[in-house]
Design a protein around this motif. Structure first.
Motif, mmCIF file in Angstrom:
data_model
loop_
_atom_site.group_PDB
_atom_site.id
_atom_site.type_symbol
_atom_site.label_atom_id
_atom_site.label_comp_id
_atom_site.label_asym_id
_atom_site.label_seq_id
_atom_site.Cartn_x
_atom_site.Cartn_y
_atom_site.Cartn_z
ATOM 1 N N SER B 4 0.412 -1.208 -0.028
ATOM 2 C CA SER B 4 0.443 -0.164 -0.184
ATOM 3 C C SER B 4 0.937 1.395 -0.165
ATOM 4 N N MET B 5 0.234 2.483 0.021
ATOM 5 C CA MET B 5 1.032 3.804 0.290
ATOM 6 C C MET B 5 1.883 3.743 1.435
ATOM 7 N N TYR B 6 1.356 3.254 2.121
ATOM 8 C CA TYR B 6 2.201 3.212 3.614
ATOM 9 C C TYR B 6 3.429 2.120 4.056
ATOM 10 N N THR B 7 2.326 1.150 3.387
ATOM 11 C CA THR B 7 3.741 0.251 3.115
ATOM 12 C C THR B 7 5.034 0.686 2.302
ATOM 13 N N ALA B 8 4.850 0.868 1.718
ATOM 14 C CA ALA B 8 6.277 1.129 0.497
ATOM 15 C C ALA B 8 6.754 2.376 0.573
ATOM 16 N N SER B 9 6.501 3.264 2.355
ATOM 17 C CA SER B 9 6.634 4.641 2.153
ATOM 18 C C SER B 9 7.700 4.722 3.848
ATOM 19 N N VAL B 10 7.006 4.587 4.869
ATOM 20 C CA VAL B 10 7.017 4.709 6.043
ATOM 21 C C VAL B 10 7.769 3.806 6.090
ATOM 22 N N PRO B 11 7.738 2.364 5.986
ATOM 23 C CA PRO B 11 8.871 1.472 6.403
ATOM 24 C C PRO B 11 10.077 1.559 5.486
ATOM 25 N N LEU B 12 10.458 1.930 4.803
ATOM 26 C CA LEU B 12 11.364 1.899 3.789
ATOM 27 C C LEU B 12 12.197 3.588 4.045
ATOM 28 N N PHE B 13 11.119 4.527 5.092
ATOM 29 C CA PHE B 13 12.591 6.135 5.459
ATOM 30 C C PHE B 13 12.904 5.348 7.168
ATOM 31 N N THR B 14 12.209 5.143 7.364
ATOM 32 C CA THR B 14 12.280 4.719 8.891
ATOM 33 C C THR B 14 13.677 3.687 8.909
ATOM 34 N N ARG B 15 13.643 2.107 7.577
ATOM 35 C CA ARG B 15 15.184 1.328 7.278
ATOM 36 C C ARG B 15 16.161 2.450 7.214
ATOM 37 N N ALA B 16 15.851 3.394 6.290
ATOM 38 C CA ALA B 16 17.215 4.458 5.284
ATOM 39 C C ALA B 16 17.709 5.073 6.352
ATOM 40 N N LEU B 17 16.282 6.179 6.828
ATOM 41 C CA LEU B 17 16.751 7.103 7.717
ATOM 42 C C LEU B 17 17.430 6.563 9.132
ATOM 43 N N GLY B 18 17.256 5.362 9.684
ATOM 44 C CA GLY B 18 17.675 5.147 10.783
ATOM 45 C C GLY B 18 19.634 4.195 10.693
ATOM 46 N N ALA B 19 19.632 4.167 9.352
ATOM 47 C CA ALA B 19 20.511 3.137 8.961
ATOM 48 C C ALA B 19 21.424 4.656 8.848
ATOM 49 N N LEU B 20 21.378 5.545 7.734
ATOM 50 C CA LEU B 20 21.868 6.872 7.829
ATOM 51 C C LEU B 20 21.789 7.157 8.609
ATOM 52 N N SER B 21 21.356 7.279 10.579
ATOM 53 C CA SER B 21 22.624 7.991 11.371
ATOM 54 C C SER B 21 23.667 7.120 11.822
ATOM 55 N N ALA B 22 22.958 6.165 11.774
ATOM 56 C CA ALA B 22 24.081 5.075 12.338
ATOM 57 C C ALA B 22 25.475 4.773 11.401
ATOM 58 N N VAL B 23 25.369 5.266 10.294
ATOM 59 C CA VAL B 23 26.350 5.906 9.184
ATOM 60 C C VAL B 23 26.946 7.274 9.978
ATOM 61 N N LEU B 24 26.269 7.727 10.162
ATOM 62 C CA LEU B 24 26.569 9.488 10.898
ATOM 63 C C LEU B 24 27.556 9.029 11.636
ATOM 64 N N GLY B 25 27.285 7.913 12.996
ATOM 65 C CA GLY B 25 27.422 7.470 13.827
ATOM 66 C C GLY B 25 28.926 7.234 13.381
ATOM 67 N N LYS B 26 29.231 6.597 12.827
ATOM 68 C CA LYS B 26 30.761 6.261 12.594
ATOM 69 C C LYS B 26 31.140 6.896 11.481
ATOM 70 N N GLY B 27 31.438 8.029 11.343
ATOM 71 C CA GLY B 27 31.891 9.168 10.630
ATOM 72 C C GLY B 27 32.357 10.115 11.950
#
Lengths: 168, 168
Positions: B4-27
């Protein structure tokens, strides 16, 4: 229009890989204008232990064709990784686009809960179809298209975000 | 599970931005270990006319929160672009993740045909909800997450594809 596994995959790959092909065309024109051997750009990378441009394109192709084949439940077509010019990489993308376009919504829709098994050197990874698309395929397709773009931008090729997003 | 429009957006953002935050932590850890000022990395870019790392993170945040707000038909919350440290960028991502998590499937599902109007300096761009998600939001979110990762990789931060894809 209702979103489906087909509308959330095939049109996105078509746009992204079509845009990547045009980005490679600008890379080829840049090499031609500056009398730079294509291999210099095709083997360029952003870090010594990252893949070079040519490999980024091959993986984008593999990820997209692997997705449609696996969701449809057919064998994943294998393309040899032998490209040594921008034209050959563009040909690979054209073959990938043709392959992707050959799948129908009926083959791909309803694959949300289908079990997808990926085999890596380090072992297997299992997904539902929806998780495979959401957390593996889309991030990887865009990762490799973006990194290909970033490598060319880093080397001075004149590209803008519109080239990455593709024709509208 | 049906896409659905929800399952194709919110969980993807959650994963991608959560990963980005961890990447920044390594930076941040890399800067700390090497006694490098954080601003050196935060202002690093892959080409003189590309955005630096900090701006890549801000745009990834803006694209994700703009998407959920527009699909839900509410005003897009504005975050000031004032971050000057890894911790502040991680805080912005945490605020973005909290905001995104506040939307429900009922607010976002069925938005495929909703008219979405984006205003740019160069004019307006109109999309259906599905085209906006497919051809603007997802490519842009992953573009900016990937380029942030690529900037840190290019500067020597030890990251791998798993960091980009996020926890599984």
């Amino acid at each position: 229009m209702t979103i489906s596994m087909y509308t959330a995959s095939v049109p996105l790959f078509t746009r992204a890989l079509g845009a990547l092909s045009a980005v490679l065309g600008k890379g080829a024109a840049f090499a031609e204008a500056r009398k730079i051997e294509q291999a210099v750009l095709l083997q360029s990378r952003l870090a010594p232990d990252m893949f070079p441009l040519a490999r980024q394109v091959q993986i984008a192709s593999d990820t997209a064709k692997g997705c449609v084949a696996r969701l449809a439940g057919v064998e994943v077509p294998s393309f040899p990784d032998t490209e040594t010019s921008f034209a050959e990489l563009q040909d690979r993308l054209a073959r990938t686009l043709a392959l992707v376009a050959g799948f129908t919504p009926a083959q791909i829709d309803g694959s949300e809960d289908k079990e997808i098994v990926l085999k890596f050197r380090t072992g297997e990874q299992r997904f539902t179809g929806l998780d495979y698309l959401s957390f593996f395929v889309l991030p990887n397709v865009y990762f490799h298209c973006t990194t290909a773009y970033d490598i060319l931008r880093h080397n001075g090729v004149e590209l803008g975000k519109r080239d990455f997003l593709g024709a509208r």
